[in-house]
Design an enzyme around this catalytic site. Sequence first.
Site, PDB file in Angstrom:
ATOM      1  N   TRP A   8     -11.600   9.107  -3.731  1.00 56.60           N
ATOM      2  CA  TRP A   8     -10.852   9.668  -2.597  1.00 56.60           C
ATOM      3  C   TRP A   8     -11.566  10.953  -2.320  1.00 56.60           C
ATOM      4  O   TRP A   8     -12.256  11.210  -1.093  1.00 56.60           O
ATOM      5  CB  TRP A   8      -9.576   9.860  -2.669  1.00 56.60           C
ATOM      6  CG  TRP A   8      -8.609   8.363  -2.237  1.00 56.60           C
ATOM      7  CD1 TRP A   8      -8.956   7.305  -1.662  1.00 56.60           C
ATOM      8  CD2 TRP A   8      -7.317   8.179  -2.839  1.00 56.60           C
ATOM      9  NE1 TRP A   8      -8.267   6.502  -1.808  1.00 56.60           N
ATOM     10  CE2 TRP A   8      -7.166   6.703  -2.437  1.00 56.60           C
ATOM     11  CE3 TRP A   8      -6.351   8.893  -3.495  1.00 56.60           C
ATOM     12  CZ2 TRP A   8      -5.760   6.273  -2.512  1.00 56.60           C
ATOM     13  CZ3 TRP A   8      -5.080   8.021  -3.956  1.00 56.60           C
ATOM     14  CH2 TRP A   8      -4.759   6.947  -3.414  1.00 56.60           C
ATOM     15  N   ASP A  25      -6.092  -2.550  -1.624  1.00 52.78           N
ATOM     16  CA  ASP A  25      -6.004  -2.570  -0.279  1.00 52.78           C
ATOM     17  C   ASP A  25      -6.463  -1.411   0.467  1.00 52.78           C
ATOM     18  O   ASP A  25      -6.651  -1.197   1.737  1.00 52.78           O
ATOM     19  CB  ASP A  25      -4.764  -3.142   0.457  1.00 52.78           C
ATOM     20  CG  ASP A  25      -4.421  -4.593  -0.221  1.00 52.78           C
ATOM     21  OD1 ASP A  25      -5.502  -5.377  -0.012  1.00 52.78           O
ATOM     22  OD2 ASP A  25      -3.243  -5.081  -0.469  1.00 52.78           O
ATOM     23  N   ASP A  26      -6.643  -0.033  -0.304  1.00 55.74           N
ATOM     24  CA  ASP A  26      -6.806   1.146   0.424  1.00 55.74           C
ATOM     25  C   ASP A  26      -8.207   0.991   0.640  1.00 55.74           C
ATOM     26  O   ASP A  26      -9.273   1.025  -0.205  1.00 55.74           O
ATOM     27  CB  ASP A  26      -6.654   1.990  -0.586  1.00 55.74           C
ATOM     28  CG  ASP A  26      -6.787   3.288  -0.224  1.00 55.74           C
ATOM     29  OD1 ASP A  26      -5.835   4.138   0.555  1.00 55.74           O
ATOM     30  OD2 ASP A  26      -7.924   4.170  -0.281  1.00 55.74           O
ATOM     31  N   ILE A  27      -8.518   1.339   1.847  1.00 52.22           N
ATOM     32  CA  ILE A  27      -9.853   1.193   2.565  1.00 52.22           C
ATOM     33  C   ILE A  27     -10.715   2.466   2.104  1.00 52.22           C
ATOM     34  O   ILE A  27     -11.906   2.279   1.834  1.00 52.22           O
ATOM     35  CB  ILE A  27      -9.636   1.317   4.228  1.00 52.22           C
ATOM     36  CG1 ILE A  27      -9.149   0.078   4.788  1.00 52.22           C
ATOM     37  CG2 ILE A  27     -11.020   1.656   4.720  1.00 52.22           C
ATOM     38  CD1 ILE A  27      -8.700   0.466   6.314  1.00 52.22           C
ATOM     39  N   TRP A  73       0.762  -1.115   0.132  1.00 51.55           N
ATOM     40  CA  TRP A  73      -0.002  -0.089  -0.052  1.00 51.55           C
ATOM     41  C   TRP A  73       0.744   1.241   0.091  1.00 51.55           C
ATOM     42  O   TRP A  73       0.757   2.256  -0.826  1.00 51.55           O
ATOM     43  CB  TRP A  73      -1.059   0.038   1.228  1.00 51.55           C
ATOM     44  CG  TRP A  73      -1.892   1.069   1.209  1.00 51.55           C
ATOM     45  CD1 TRP A  73      -3.020   1.614   0.581  1.00 51.55           C
ATOM     46  CD2 TRP A  73      -1.682   2.453   2.154  1.00 51.55           C
ATOM     47  NE1 TRP A  73      -3.472   2.610   1.169  1.00 51.55           N
ATOM     48  CE2 TRP A  73      -2.529   3.483   1.848  1.00 51.55           C
ATOM     49  CE3 TRP A  73      -0.461   3.011   2.778  1.00 51.55           C
ATOM     50  CZ2 TRP A  73      -2.538   4.496   2.224  1.00 51.55           C
ATOM     51  CZ3 TRP A  73      -0.564   4.287   3.202  1.00 51.55           C
ATOM     52  CH2 TRP A  73      -1.362   4.914   3.014  1.00 51.55           C
TER      53      TRP A  73
END
Length: 231
Positions: A221, A179-181, A160
Amino acid sequence: MTLSKLVLPPEKLHTLCVQQSHFSKEMTPLYWTQAIQELAACDKVMHQLIRQFEDATLTSRGCAFTTLARSIVGQQISVKAAESVWQKVIRTIPDMTPHTIAAAEQDLLRTCGLSARKITYLQDLSRHFTEGSLNETSWIDRDDETIIKQLTEVKGIGRWTAEMFLIFHLQRPDVLPLDDIGLQRAMSLHYLDKQPVDKKTMLQLAKPWQPWRSVATWYLWRSLDPLPVAY
C-alpha cells in the site's frame, strides 16, 4: 537499516498481537521488527520497500466501535467526502458510543450527510455492541475467520471492511485482503509487470510472506500512497 533481533515463537504471535491491540491502540505492533526482518530476507520487493519506508509503521487509533462506524460512513464516497461527513458526525455527537448512536434521531444523523442506508447500518452496528454480540474482549482468543464471520453479520460490513479492521485495529499479522484494489494494483505493478492479477496468483505470490501478510500488504500500500493510513 539496522534492525535488532526479536523472535516470537509462532504459537505466541496470535495472543500477543491481539492483547496489544486491546490494551494499547497507538503502539507499533510488537511483532513488527521480526516481520520486516523475515520479509526482507525472503522477498526482494519487500526488502526494497522496507528500506524505502523504514521510518513508517502500522498504527491504530480509536476504539472498536468508532473504527467500524467510521468505515461505514466512508463507504462508496471519496476519502475527502468521508472525512467531511465524519467530522460532522462527531461534532453533532461528540460522545460517540453505541448508546448515543442508537438513541440519536435519524433526522439529526441526516443533517451530517448520512444516507438513510448508512444510518440503518450505524444503528445495526450499535445494536450489536449494546446487545453484546460484538465484544472486543471476546476477540482475544478468536481466530481471524471467526471474527470476520461475526463482523459480517452486521449490516453494511462486508469481508473487506472486516479485514481492514483486523489489520488496522486488532493488528493481526497475517491478513491478506484479496479484494483490496490497492493490493491488487501493487502486486500487479511489482510482481507481474503491470499485468492483471487474480486471487489464485495473489495467494501464490503471498505464500513466502506468511505469517506476515498484513505487514507485506501494508508496505505494498505504501508503494502506491506513501502516506500511512490509520483507522
